[in-house]
Write a protein that holds these residues in place. Structure first.
Motif, short mmCIF file in Angstrom:
data_model
loop_
_atom_site.label_atom_id
_atom_site.label_comp_id
_atom_site.label_asym_id
_atom_site.label_seq_id
_atom_site.Cartn_x
_atom_site.Cartn_y
_atom_site.Cartn_z
N ALA A 1 0.83 -1.20 0.00
CA ALA A 1 0.00 0.00 0.00
C ALA A 1 0.86 1.26 0.00
O ALA A 1 0.51 2.27 -0.62
N ALA A 2 2.00 1.20 0.69
CA ALA A 2 2.87 2.37 0.79
C ALA A 2 3.72 2.58 -0.46
O ALA A 2 3.91 3.72 -0.91
N PHE A 3 4.21 1.50 -1.04
CA PHE A 3 5.16 1.61 -2.15
C PHE A 3 4.59 1.27 -3.52
O PHE A 3 5.13 1.70 -4.54
N GLY A 4 3.54 0.46 -3.56
CA GLY A 4 3.01 -0.01 -4.84
C GLY A 4 2.32 1.08 -5.65
O GLY A 4 1.61 1.92 -5.09
N ARG A 5 2.55 1.05 -6.96
CA ARG A 5 1.91 1.98 -7.88
C ARG A 5 1.30 1.20 -9.03
O ARG A 5 1.72 0.09 -9.33
N VAL A 6 0.32 1.80 -9.66
CA VAL A 6 -0.27 1.18 -10.85
C VAL A 6 0.85 0.89 -11.85
O VAL A 6 1.67 1.77 -12.14
N GLY A 7 0.90 -0.32 -12.35
CA GLY A 7 1.94 -0.68 -13.31
C GLY A 7 3.12 -1.39 -12.69
O GLY A 7 4.00 -1.89 -13.41
N ASP A 8 3.18 -1.46 -11.35
CA ASP A 8 4.23 -2.22 -10.69
C ASP A 8 3.90 -3.71 -10.73
O ASP A 8 2.83 -4.13 -11.20
N ILE A 9 4.82 -4.51 -10.21
CA ILE A 9 4.68 -5.97 -10.22
C ILE A 9 4.87 -6.50 -8.81
O ILE A 9 5.88 -6.19 -8.17
N ALA A 10 3.95 -7.27 -8.31
CA ALA A 10 4.06 -7.89 -6.99
C ALA A 10 4.30 -9.39 -7.16
O ALA A 10 3.51 -10.08 -7.79
N VAL A 11 5.41 -9.87 -6.59
CA VAL A 11 5.76 -11.28 -6.70
C VAL A 11 5.92 -11.86 -5.29
O VAL A 11 6.76 -11.40 -4.52
N GLY A 12 5.11 -12.87 -4.96
CA GLY A 12 5.20 -13.51 -3.66
C GLY A 12 5.53 -14.97 -3.78
O GLY A 12 5.03 -15.66 -4.68
N LEU A 13 6.40 -15.45 -2.88
CA LEU A 13 6.83 -16.85 -2.92
C LEU A 13 6.47 -17.55 -1.62
O LEU A 13 6.65 -17.00 -0.53
N SER A 14 5.97 -18.78 -1.76
CA SER A 14 5.59 -19.59 -0.61
C SER A 14 5.71 -21.05 -0.98
O SER A 14 5.48 -21.42 -2.13
N THR A 15 6.09 -21.90 -0.02
CA THR A 15 6.13 -23.33 -0.31
C THR A 15 4.75 -23.96 -0.12
O THR A 15 4.38 -24.90 -0.82
N SER A 16 3.98 -23.44 0.82
CA SER A 16 2.65 -23.99 1.10
C SER A 16 1.55 -23.33 0.29
O SER A 16 0.53 -23.94 -0.01
N GLY A 17 1.73 -22.03 0.00
CA GLY A 17 0.68 -21.27 -0.66
C GLY A 17 -0.38 -20.79 0.31
O GLY A 17 -1.40 -20.22 -0.12
N THR B 1 2.99 -23.28 -9.72
CA THR B 1 3.06 -24.24 -8.63
C THR B 1 4.06 -25.34 -8.93
O THR B 1 4.25 -25.73 -10.08
N VAL B 2 4.67 -25.84 -7.86
CA VAL B 2 5.61 -26.96 -7.96
C VAL B 2 4.98 -28.15 -7.26
O VAL B 2 4.84 -28.16 -6.04
N PRO B 3 4.57 -29.16 -8.01
CA PRO B 3 3.83 -30.30 -7.44
C PRO B 3 4.73 -31.27 -6.69
O PRO B 3 5.09 -32.34 -7.19
N SER B 4 5.07 -30.90 -5.48
CA SER B 4 5.92 -31.76 -4.64
C SER B 4 5.55 -31.54 -3.18
O SER B 4 5.20 -30.42 -2.79
N PRO B 5 5.64 -32.59 -2.34
CA PRO B 5 5.40 -32.43 -0.91
C PRO B 5 6.64 -31.99 -0.15
O PRO B 5 6.56 -31.69 1.05
N SER B 6 7.78 -31.96 -0.81
CA SER B 6 9.05 -31.63 -0.16
C SER B 6 9.34 -30.13 -0.24
O SER B 6 9.43 -29.57 -1.34
N VAL B 7 9.50 -29.50 0.92
CA VAL B 7 9.83 -28.08 0.95
C VAL B 7 11.14 -27.83 0.21
O VAL B 7 11.28 -26.84 -0.51
N GLY C 1 -0.86 -25.55 -4.64
CA GLY C 1 -0.99 -24.08 -4.62
C GLY C 1 -1.60 -23.53 -3.36
O GLY C 1 -1.57 -22.32 -3.14
N GLY C 2 -2.16 -24.41 -2.51
CA GLY C 2 -2.75 -23.96 -1.26
C GLY C 2 -3.82 -22.91 -1.46
O GLY C 2 -4.55 -22.91 -2.47
N ARG C 3 -3.93 -21.98 -0.52
CA ARG C 3 -4.95 -20.93 -0.60
C ARG C 3 -4.65 -19.92 -1.71
O ARG C 3 -5.56 -19.24 -2.18
N MET C 4 -3.40 -19.87 -2.14
CA MET C 4 -3.07 -18.99 -3.25
C MET C 4 -3.79 -19.41 -4.52
O MET C 4 -4.16 -18.58 -5.36
N ALA C 5 -4.03 -20.72 -4.66
CA ALA C 5 -4.72 -21.23 -5.85
C ALA C 5 -6.19 -20.82 -5.87
O ALA C 5 -6.84 -20.90 -6.91
N GLU C 6 -6.71 -20.38 -4.73
CA GLU C 6 -8.11 -19.98 -4.63
C GLU C 6 -8.30 -18.48 -4.87
O GLU C 6 -9.44 -18.01 -4.96
#
Length: 207
Positions: free
Chosen positions: A121-137, A178-184, A164-169
């Motif tokens: 909210a503080a730094f993001g501007r229209v046209g920027d890119i947000a990239v988030g990484l998670s093993t569980s999602g 998504t990486v289809p593996s149970p291993s972190v 993909g966890g909750r990110m897939a929703e």
């Protein structure tokens, strides 16, 4: 999962060093083969969408957009690596875990769930890119960050493991890989490959 199940040769109670070394050798070869197969599978599955995502990112960078990367734990290190790749190529990028004062202030004063969304909210501007990484999602602070980014007109890109966890929703993610593996461990190794490929496709690997 216990350590003895991961590395049974270290907890067998024997003292045959040659046998232990052979088991270590076999375990290493098996893990290398596993991640090689997983990388090949993921890249084959995601090839078209990687190209689409890279094209969308390139358009935003060309228009002056910046990349905001974030993640927790080991994924925080990957987010830092991703941001540094684009910075080394002369593009605007920042990792939202780098400012320890902001991270600890938000966590202490408001809550860890908003540690990324408030920065978006503080730094993001229209046209920027947000990239988030998670093993569980499933990380709530990532989910909230993606929602905030979408509200502000950012391109949203997620990396997750398993299904993909909750990110897939989420309906606020433009791209989810998504990486289809149970291993972190295997998930993070494959995600590293994915975002390096995405970087090369977006910028041609130029530094």
């Amino acid at each position: 999962m216990s350590l003895d199940s991961l590395y049974p040769f270290l907890y067998s109670g024997g003292d045959d060093s040659a046998a232990v070394l052979e088991q270590v050798h076999q375990s290493t070869r098996a893990k290398v083969a596993e991640i090689a197969r997983l990388r090949e599978r993921v890249l084959e599955t995601e090839e078209r969408r990687l190209l689409e995502c890279a094209g969308a990112m390139a358009v935003r960078f060309a228009a002056g957009g910046r990349l905001l990367a974030f993640g927790n734990g080991g994924s925080s290190s990957d987010a830092q690596d991703l941001a540094s790749l684009f910075l080394s190529s002369g593009r605007g990028a920042l990792c939202l875990t780098n400012d320890i004062a902001a991270v600890t202030a938000l966590s202490n004063d408001v809550g860890f769930d908003v540690v990324f969304s408030r920065q978006v909210a503080a730094f993001g501007r229209v046209g920027d890119i947000a990239v988030g990484l998670s093993t569980s999602g499933d990380s709530l602070n990532l989910l909230r960050a993606f929602d905030e980014a979408a509200r502000r007109g950012l391109l949203t890109v997620g990396f997750a493991g398993g299904g993909g966890g909750r990110m897939a929703e989420l309906d606020t993610l433009d791209f989810l890989f998504t990486v289809p593996s149970p291993s972190v461990h295997r998930i993070q190794e494959a995600q590293t490959t994915l975002y390096h490929v995405l970087w090369e496709l977006t910028l041609g690997g130029r530094k």
